[in-house]
Structure formats: C-alpha cells, structure tokens
Scaffold this motif. Structure first.
Motif, PDB file in Angstrom:
ATOM      1  N   ARG A 106       0.849  -1.193   0.000  1.00  0.00           N
ATOM      2  CA  ARG A 106       0.000   0.000   0.000  1.00  0.00           C
ATOM      3  C   ARG A 106       0.880   1.236   0.000  1.00  0.00           C
ATOM      4  NH1 ARG A 106      -4.158   0.428   4.552  1.00  0.00           N
ATOM      5  NH2 ARG A 106      -2.208   0.683   5.642  1.00  0.00           N
ATOM      6  N   LYS A 107       0.411   2.255  -0.679  1.00  0.00           N
ATOM      7  CA  LYS A 107       1.170   3.500  -0.725  1.00  0.00           C
ATOM      8  C   LYS A 107       1.060   4.213   0.618  1.00  0.00           C
ATOM      9  CE  LYS A 107       1.974   7.416  -3.522  1.00  0.00           C
ATOM     10  NZ  LYS A 107       2.183   7.843  -4.837  1.00  0.00           N
ATOM     11  N   ARG A 108       2.221   4.454   1.236  1.00  0.00           N
ATOM     12  CA  ARG A 108       2.260   5.110   2.543  1.00  0.00           C
ATOM     13  C   ARG A 108       3.424   6.096   2.594  1.00  0.00           C
ATOM     14  NH1 ARG A 108       2.226  -0.045   6.470  1.00  0.00           N
ATOM     15  NH2 ARG A 108       0.291  -0.968   5.749  1.00  0.00           N
ATOM     16  N   THR A 109       3.213   7.170   3.317  1.00  0.00           N
ATOM     17  CA  THR A 109       4.281   8.144   3.509  1.00  0.00           C
ATOM     18  C   THR A 109       5.448   7.487   4.234  1.00  0.00           C
ATOM     19  OG1 THR A 109       2.679   9.935   3.639  1.00  0.00           O
ATOM     20  CG2 THR A 109       4.858  10.369   4.560  1.00  0.00           C
ATOM     21  N   GLY A 110       6.638   7.652   3.675  1.00  0.00           N
ATOM     22  CA  GLY A 110       7.846   7.114   4.300  1.00  0.00           C
ATOM     23  C   GLY A 110       8.211   5.709   3.872  1.00  0.00           C
ATOM     24  N   ASN A 111       7.360   5.026   3.116  1.00  0.00           N
ATOM     25  CA  ASN A 111       7.706   3.708   2.560  1.00  0.00           C
ATOM     26  C   ASN A 111       8.196   3.926   1.138  1.00  0.00           C
ATOM     27  OD1 ASN A 111       7.016   2.298   4.829  1.00  0.00           O
ATOM     28  ND2 ASN A 111       5.012   1.677   4.089  1.00  0.00           N
ATOM     29  N   TYR A 112       9.505   3.888   0.977  1.00  0.00           N
ATOM     30  CA  TYR A 112      10.101   4.262  -0.302  1.00  0.00           C
ATOM     31  C   TYR A 112      10.383   3.051  -1.178  1.00  0.00           C
ATOM     32  CZ  TYR A 112      10.590   8.584   2.237  1.00  0.00           C
ATOM     33  OH  TYR A 112      10.320   9.702   2.972  1.00  0.00           O
ATOM     34  N   HIS A 113      10.284   3.306  -2.455  1.00  0.00           N
ATOM     35  CA  HIS A 113      10.534   2.287  -3.467  1.00  0.00           C
ATOM     36  C   HIS A 113      12.000   1.867  -3.417  1.00  0.00           C
ATOM     37  CE1 HIS A 113      10.561   0.386  -7.432  1.00  0.00           C
ATOM     38  NE2 HIS A 113       9.236   0.379  -7.354  1.00  0.00           N
ATOM     39  N   GLU A 114      12.243   0.597  -3.662  1.00  0.00           N
ATOM     40  CA  GLU A 114      13.594   0.032  -3.630  1.00  0.00           C
ATOM     41  C   GLU A 114      14.531   0.760  -4.600  1.00  0.00           C
ATOM     42  OE1 GLU A 114      15.543  -4.429  -4.154  1.00  0.00           O
ATOM     43  OE2 GLU A 114      13.554  -4.022  -5.001  1.00  0.00           O
ATOM     44  N   LEU A 115      14.056   1.103  -5.773  1.00  0.00           N
ATOM     45  CA  LEU A 115      14.887   1.787  -6.760  1.00  0.00           C
ATOM     46  C   LEU A 115      15.316   3.165  -6.254  1.00  0.00           C
ATOM     47  CD1 LEU A 115      16.130   1.469  -9.521  1.00  0.00           C
ATOM     48  CD2 LEU A 115      14.004   2.269 -10.535  1.00  0.00           C
ATOM     49  N   PHE A 116      14.417   3.867  -5.598  1.00  0.00           N
ATOM     50  CA  PHE A 116      14.763   5.154  -5.007  1.00  0.00           C
ATOM     51  C   PHE A 116      15.844   4.980  -3.945  1.00  0.00           C
ATOM     52  CE2 PHE A 116      14.013   8.006  -1.346  1.00  0.00           C
ATOM     53  CZ  PHE A 116      14.397   9.207  -1.921  1.00  0.00           C
ATOM     54  N   LYS A 117      15.668   3.989  -3.061  1.00  0.00           N
ATOM     55  CA  LYS A 117      16.642   3.779  -1.978  1.00  0.00           C
ATOM     56  C   LYS A 117      18.022   3.418  -2.535  1.00  0.00           C
ATOM     57  CE  LYS A 117      13.760   1.043   0.484  1.00  0.00           C
ATOM     58  NZ  LYS A 117      13.254   0.215   1.587  1.00  0.00           N
TER      59      LYS A 117
END
Length: 157
Positions: A106-117
């Motif tokens: 689910r889309k949540r604030t602070g849960n970042y996509h692996e590619l971004f990280k």
C-alpha cells in the motif's frame, strides 16, 4: 465591397488566433525507468531523475513551474533523458534486467521504493524534491535534495 473586405480580414484574424491557441504547450518528455534502460543502450546521454512524493508541495511547485519553463524543457528534451518518479510508488519497475519493488503493498508516507533507496545510497533521511543528474554511464554527477528554481536548474544542467 469595403464591408466584404473587412469581414474577410476579420475572419482571417480570428481563425489565425484560434489556430495559434491550439498549439500545445511544450512539455518535458518524461520517460519511465523501463524506457530509460533501452534508451541508454541505443543512445547514451546524461539523465535527469526527479524524485517526488504526492504530499511534497515543493515537488508540485517544481512540476508546475520549473519543469514548465520553455528553456528548461528545451534543454532537458535535447540533451538529457528525463525520468519523473514517485519515490513512494508501489509499482514494480523493470530496469536494466532487474525488477524493483516497494516492500509495502500500500502506498504510505515514508515507505520508499527500492529503486529510489538504491539510487539515494545509504542516506537514512530523505528530503523531497530530489533531483539526480547522472552521466551517460549512470554515475551520479549531481544530487540536489531541495527545490530548484528555473535559474538554479539551468545552472546545473
């Protein structure tokens, strides 16, 4: 006869004005990470990656102002590949033969996509908007973690 000439001239002016208004505004040619992999293989050139989130007001301001400036658009479209990416996206992304995901379903604030990280490195705190300028070999040339005005982004590019 004079009235007919005025009428014809008026119609021509109105139709040319309507045609001028129908010209679409220039836009940044944003591509996906999937398209980026293919594009870099066939025609290497520098890359601009713009990471944003839904809740970031400065991200929205950059999209609304900075990335709508004609000079910025021209520079990006002619000299760079431009990728716009929601850092909290829950979509799977196939890039360079690897599928990247977000650990959250689910889309949540602070849960970042692996590619971004991965692209951000070991940073524990993330700030938005984040703009990465990458060389054609995908090495990071510049990383900006703040709002960039038209003048600032043109200086970087």
């Amino acid at each position: 006869m004079r009235l007919l000439q005025i009428l014809i001239l008026s119609i021509l002016l109105i139709s040319s004005k309507v045609q001028a208004q129908e010209q679409p505004e220039p836009v940044v040619n944003w591509i996906s990470f999937e398209q980026l992999g293919d594009s870099l293989d066939s025609n290497p050139k520098p890359v601009v990656i713009f990471f944003h989130t839904d809740w970031c007001s400065y991200c929205k301001k950059m999209l609304r102002e900075t990335f709508r400036d004609k000079e910025v658009i021209e520079k990006l479209n002619s000299e760079y590949y431009a990728v716009e990416f929601d850092a909290e996206s829950i979509d799977s992304v196939l890039f360079d033969g690897v599928t990247y995901t977000n650990s959250s379903s689910r889309k949540r604030t602070g849960n970042y996509h692996e590619l971004f990280k991965i692209l951000m490195g070991e940073s524990k705190k993330h700030v938005f908007p984040t703009t990465l300028i990458m060389n054609a070999d995908f090495s990071v040339k510049t990383k900006k973690i703040n709002y960039l005005s038209i003048k600032q982004i043109l200086n970087i590019l």
